[in-house]
Write a protein that holds these residues in place. Structure first.
Motif, mmCIF file in Angstrom:
data_model
loop_
_atom_site.group_PDB
_atom_site.id
_atom_site.type_symbol
_atom_site.label_atom_id
_atom_site.label_comp_id
_atom_site.label_asym_id
_atom_site.label_seq_id
_atom_site.Cartn_x
_atom_site.Cartn_y
_atom_site.Cartn_z
ATOM 1 N N ALA A 257 8.598 36.848 -33.659
ATOM 2 C CA ALA A 257 9.638 37.863 -33.456
ATOM 3 C C ALA A 257 10.880 37.254 -32.821
ATOM 4 C CB ALA A 257 9.094 38.988 -32.571
ATOM 5 N N CYS B 15 13.587 46.418 -30.961
ATOM 6 C CA CYS B 15 13.025 45.391 -30.084
ATOM 7 C C CYS B 15 11.731 45.891 -29.439
ATOM 8 C CB CYS B 15 14.051 45.008 -29.015
ATOM 9 S SG CYS B 15 13.502 43.716 -27.888
ATOM 10 N N TYR C 218 2.598 36.118 -32.572
ATOM 11 C CA TYR C 218 3.448 37.161 -33.140
ATOM 12 C C TYR C 218 4.770 37.273 -32.380
ATOM 13 C CZ TYR C 218 -1.033 38.448 -35.238
ATOM 14 O OH TYR C 218 -2.223 38.429 -35.911
ATOM 15 N N CYS D 38 3.520 43.491 -31.712
ATOM 16 C CA CYS D 38 2.934 42.184 -31.372
ATOM 17 C C CYS D 38 1.689 42.352 -30.507
ATOM 18 C CB CYS D 38 3.961 41.322 -30.638
ATOM 19 S SG CYS D 38 5.343 40.758 -31.661
ATOM 20 N N TYR E 101 12.805 35.433 -35.439
ATOM 21 C CA TYR E 101 13.523 36.407 -36.283
ATOM 22 C C TYR E 101 14.772 36.915 -35.568
ATOM 23 C CZ TYR E 101 14.465 40.686 -38.923
ATOM 24 O OH TYR E 101 15.072 41.678 -39.650
ATOM 25 N N ASP E 102 14.654 37.126 -34.265
ATOM 26 C CA ASP E 102 15.814 37.561 -33.470
ATOM 27 C C ASP E 102 16.920 36.510 -33.515
ATOM 28 O OD1 ASP E 102 17.160 39.179 -31.235
ATOM 29 O OD2 ASP E 102 16.859 37.235 -30.257
ATOM 30 N N ILE F 92 8.933 46.150 -32.100
ATOM 31 C CA ILE F 92 8.405 44.827 -32.452
ATOM 32 C C ILE F 92 7.467 44.321 -31.359
ATOM 33 C CG2 ILE F 92 9.029 42.393 -32.742
ATOM 34 C CD1 ILE F 92 11.565 43.315 -34.169
#
Length: 312
Positions: A117, A141, A113, A148, A120-121, A144
């Motif tokens: 993330a 942040c 996960y 996770c 995606y960042d 997220i």
């Protein structure tokens, strides 16, 4: 009835590398050096990111969390592997085995996960640079990262619950380097097709879904980078993704072959080799990948070393 009323097996024997019995001491020192390097490297990155204000941005916050995660991830298996290399009695209790499986899989899921993330960042930073500061805020942040961890820790609960109710009446020799679902399920004294199916479905959804999301992010990143007119701009954009992409390829390259399969019969040596890659080699390489390929982290390490000398 509870498991304890009818299960004859109270502990397992982890065989590890039975074909390498003559070099167990050498393997112990090699693994010890790798483990200590893993701890020092990941701890260094974690501390540097937190101590250097210039690295207090989402990309490096995620790197810091990944380094802390690797410390926990390796602690779930390597200390016991080290103990078994020196011990003639390579045993682990039934509950201890289930705990090792739980932490190994929950922390592994958390890493899936977290890597998603991080992809995606990078997607937001490269594909939506003007909106990035307002989209990837420190608050988001944090949310997220927490998501996770919570998702990872909740992941293997169903599988652990099913395994805990299986009868184990012998043999009790685990053909692996640590406790894991496939080798433990092979020792059960009953049909485990439901367990194998549940394990396959959960791992497939978790691993394939996150891998496809990462792949999708990088497809869009590559399309955006190719539109940048200057070669220097393309290199700069790709350089911010190189470390993360390298980690993703090493980690997913091994776990996809290990866990996304339905059959119970497989090469034991093949599985041991894959297990070494994702449980030992990947956490060991991560600090080198993120420090050697990242100019900002290398400069932050130098600044912290200078400050340490000035304080002495």
């Amino acid at each position: 009835m509870g498991t304890g009323n009818w299960s004859k097996v109270t502990e397992f024997i982890i065989l590890g590398f039975p074909h390498l019995q003559g070099v167990q001491t050498y393997l112990f020192f090699l693994l010890l050096v790798i483990y200590l390097t893993t701890i020092l490297g990941n701890l260094l990155i974690f501390l540097v990111v937190h101590m250097d204000s210039r690295l207090h941005i989402p990309m490096y916050q995620f790197v810091s969390i990944l380094s802390f995660l690797e410390l926990c991830y390796t602690a779930a298996t390597i200390p016991k592997m080290l103990a078994n290399l020196l011990s003639e009695k390579k045993t682990i209790s039934f509950s201890g085995c289930l705990l090792q499986i739980y932490f190994f899989h929950s922390l592994g899921a958390t890493e899936c996960y977290l890597l998603t993330a991080m992809a995606y960042d990078r997607y937001l930073a490269i594909c939506k640079p003007l909106h990035y500061p307002t989209l990837m805020t420190p608050a988001l942040c944090t949310k997220i990262a927490v998501g996770c961890w919570l998702g990872g820790l909740a992941g293997p609960v169903a599988e652990i619950s099913l395994v805990s109710h299986l009868p184990f009446c012998g043999p009790n020799r685990i053909q692996h380097i640590f406790c894991d679902f496939p080798p433990v399920l092979s020792l059960a004294c009953t049909d485990t097709s439901i367990n194998v199916l549940v394990d396959f479905v959960i791992n497939s959804c978790k691993i394939l879904a996150t891998f496809l999301l990462i792949l999708s992010s990088y497809v869009q990143i590559i399309c955006t980078v190719l539109k940048i007119p200057s070669a220097a701009g393309k290199r700069k954009a790709f350089s911010t993704c190189a470390s993360h992409l390298t980690v993703v390829l090493i980690f997913y390259g091994s776990i996809l072959f290990m866990y996304v399969r339905l059959k119970k019969s497989y090469s034991l040596d093949y599985d041991r080799a894959l297990a070494v890659v994702y449980s030992v080699i990947t956490p060991f390489l991560n600090p080198f990948i993120y420090s050697l390929r990242n100019k900002e982290i290398k400069e932050a390490v130098r600044r912290q070393l200078k400050r340490t000398r000035l304080l002495e």
